[in-house]
Write an enzyme that holds these catalytic residues in place. Structure first.
Site, PDB file in Angstrom:
ATOM      1  N   SER A 148      11.769   3.071 -22.387  1.00  0.00           N
ATOM      2  CA  SER A 148      10.727   3.373 -21.401  1.00  0.00           C
ATOM      3  C   SER A 148       9.394   3.677 -22.070  1.00  0.00           C
ATOM      4  CB  SER A 148      11.137   4.582 -20.559  1.00  0.00           C
ATOM      5  OG  SER A 148      12.370   4.364 -19.938  1.00  0.00           O
TER       6      SER A 148
HETATM    7  N1  SAH Z   1      16.325   6.038 -22.222  1.00  0.00           N
HETATM    8  C1  SAH Z   1      16.639   4.801 -22.902  1.00  0.00           C
HETATM    9  C2  SAH Z   1      16.371   3.636 -21.970  1.00  0.00           C
HETATM   10  C3  SAH Z   1      17.421   2.585 -22.062  1.00  0.00           C
HETATM   11  S1  SAH Z   1      17.333   1.303 -20.847  1.00  0.00           S
HETATM   12  C4  SAH Z   1      15.815   4.734 -24.182  1.00  0.00           C
HETATM   13  O1  SAH Z   1      15.107   5.706 -24.453  1.00  0.00           O
HETATM   14  O2  SAH Z   1      15.909   3.764 -24.920  1.00  0.00           O
HETATM   15  C5  SAH Z   1      18.694   1.724 -19.804  1.00  0.00           C
HETATM   16  C6  SAH Z   1      20.057   1.704 -20.432  1.00  0.00           C
HETATM   17  O3  SAH Z   1      21.010   1.998 -19.409  1.00  0.00           O
HETATM   18  C7  SAH Z   1      20.473   0.374 -21.039  1.00  0.00           C
HETATM   19  O4  SAH Z   1      20.798   0.560 -22.389  1.00  0.00           O
HETATM   20  C8  SAH Z   1      21.699  -0.034 -20.214  1.00  0.00           C
HETATM   21  O5  SAH Z   1      22.684  -0.713 -20.960  1.00  0.00           O
HETATM   22  C9  SAH Z   1      22.198   1.314 -19.721  1.00  0.00           C
HETATM   23  N2  SAH Z   1      23.071   1.254 -18.539  1.00  0.00           N
HETATM   24  C10 SAH Z   1      22.937   0.500 -17.427  1.00  0.00           C
HETATM   25  N3  SAH Z   1      23.963   0.717 -16.574  1.00  0.00           N
HETATM   26  C11 SAH Z   1      24.765   1.647 -17.174  1.00  0.00           C
HETATM   27  C12 SAH Z   1      26.004   2.276 -16.822  1.00  0.00           C
HETATM   28  N4  SAH Z   1      26.641   2.005 -15.680  1.00  0.00           N
HETATM   29  N5  SAH Z   1      26.536   3.169 -17.686  1.00  0.00           N
HETATM   30  C13 SAH Z   1      25.925   3.456 -18.864  1.00  0.00           C
HETATM   31  N6  SAH Z   1      24.768   2.896 -19.256  1.00  0.00           N
HETATM   32  C14 SAH Z   1      24.192   1.995 -18.429  1.00  0.00           C
END
Ligand code: SAH
Length: 215
Positions: free
Chosen positions: A64
């Site tokens: 993000s």
């Molecule tokens: N806060 C993170 C943002 C990652 S993007 C950062 O600082 O990098 C969102 C993430 O949520 C992705 O890696 C995706 O794989 C994960 N995600 C999506 N659905 C999910 C689920 N059901 N359980 C666990 N992770 C999930």
């Protein structure tokens, strides 16, 4: 050492992108000045690590925008001792920021390769109040519940009841909710069996997906 690298860029990021847009919590601003974001983005994006937008981290996912990370951390109203659950570890950057603001962070990710990269980065920074797990965040982390704060980094259509039930009384959940193109960041506060919802901000997150990924 790592915490000194590119400190000037982080100071500028906090002033021009985060404090300038109204984030006031001094502990959150300090966390954003401290955590070396450039270590959490792919090397090819290293030069842009402190710019004012999200960046790709592989597998169609993104880290993000710094302002959103700070805004969500502030919205959780952390004092320092809380047990926190994060869904969507991704790069581990938000996890690292939260680790300086609360007692411990449990974080669930569904893509194994992202989880292992995040684990390596967090270990290299000697962040030791974080526990990571490969799993489907739609189920939360029942063995470690209840949590004083829960944060979702990917957007469900609606907040799953399974996750809300893992919130402690008085606890806060901050999450993007809704379909792509029409998401709202909300804060849900649990008061006994009542859940108060506040809309905070229009946002654009990757969708939350069910199951553990097989890639
Ligand atoms: N806060 C993170 C943002 C990652 S993007 C950062 O600082 O990098 C969102 C993430 O949520 C992705 O890696 C995706 O794989 C994960 N995600 C999506 N659905 C999910 C689920 N059901 N359980 C666990 N992770 C999930």
């Amino acid at each position: 050492m790592a915490f000194d690298e590119r400190k000037d860029e982080r100071d500028f990021m906090v002033r021009s992108q985060i404090a300038a847009r109204g984030v006031r919590d001094r502990r959150v601003l300090e966390a954003m000045r401290k955590v070396p974001r450039h270590l959490f983005v792919p090397q090819s994006y290293g030069a842009e690590a402190y710019d004012d937008y999200p960046l790709p981290i592989g597998f169609g996912q993104t880290i993000s925008q710094p302002y959103i990370v700070a805004f969500m951390a502030e919205a959780l109203l952390l004092k320092g001792e809380e047990r926190v659950l994060e869904i969507g570890t991704g790069s581990g950057y938000q996890t690292a920021v939260l680790s300086t603001l609360a007692g411990n962070i449990r974080s669930v990710e569904r893509i194994a390769a992202l989880l292992e990269r995040a684990r390596a980065t967090l270990e290299s920074l000697k962040i030791d109040n974080v526990e990571l797990r490969l799993g489907d965040g739609f189920f939360g982390w029942i063995e470690k519940a209840p949590f004083d704060a829960i944060i979702l980094s990917a957007a469900p259509f609606d907040i799953p009841a399974t996750i809300l039930r893992q919130l402690a009384d008085g606890g806060r959940l901050v999450a993007p909710v809704g379909p792509s193109g029409a998401q709202t960041l909300v804060r849900v506060t649990r008061r006994g069996e009542h859940f108060d919802t506040e809309a905070l901000l229009d946002v654009a997150f990757v969708p939350m997906r069910p199951g553990v990924s097989d890639i």
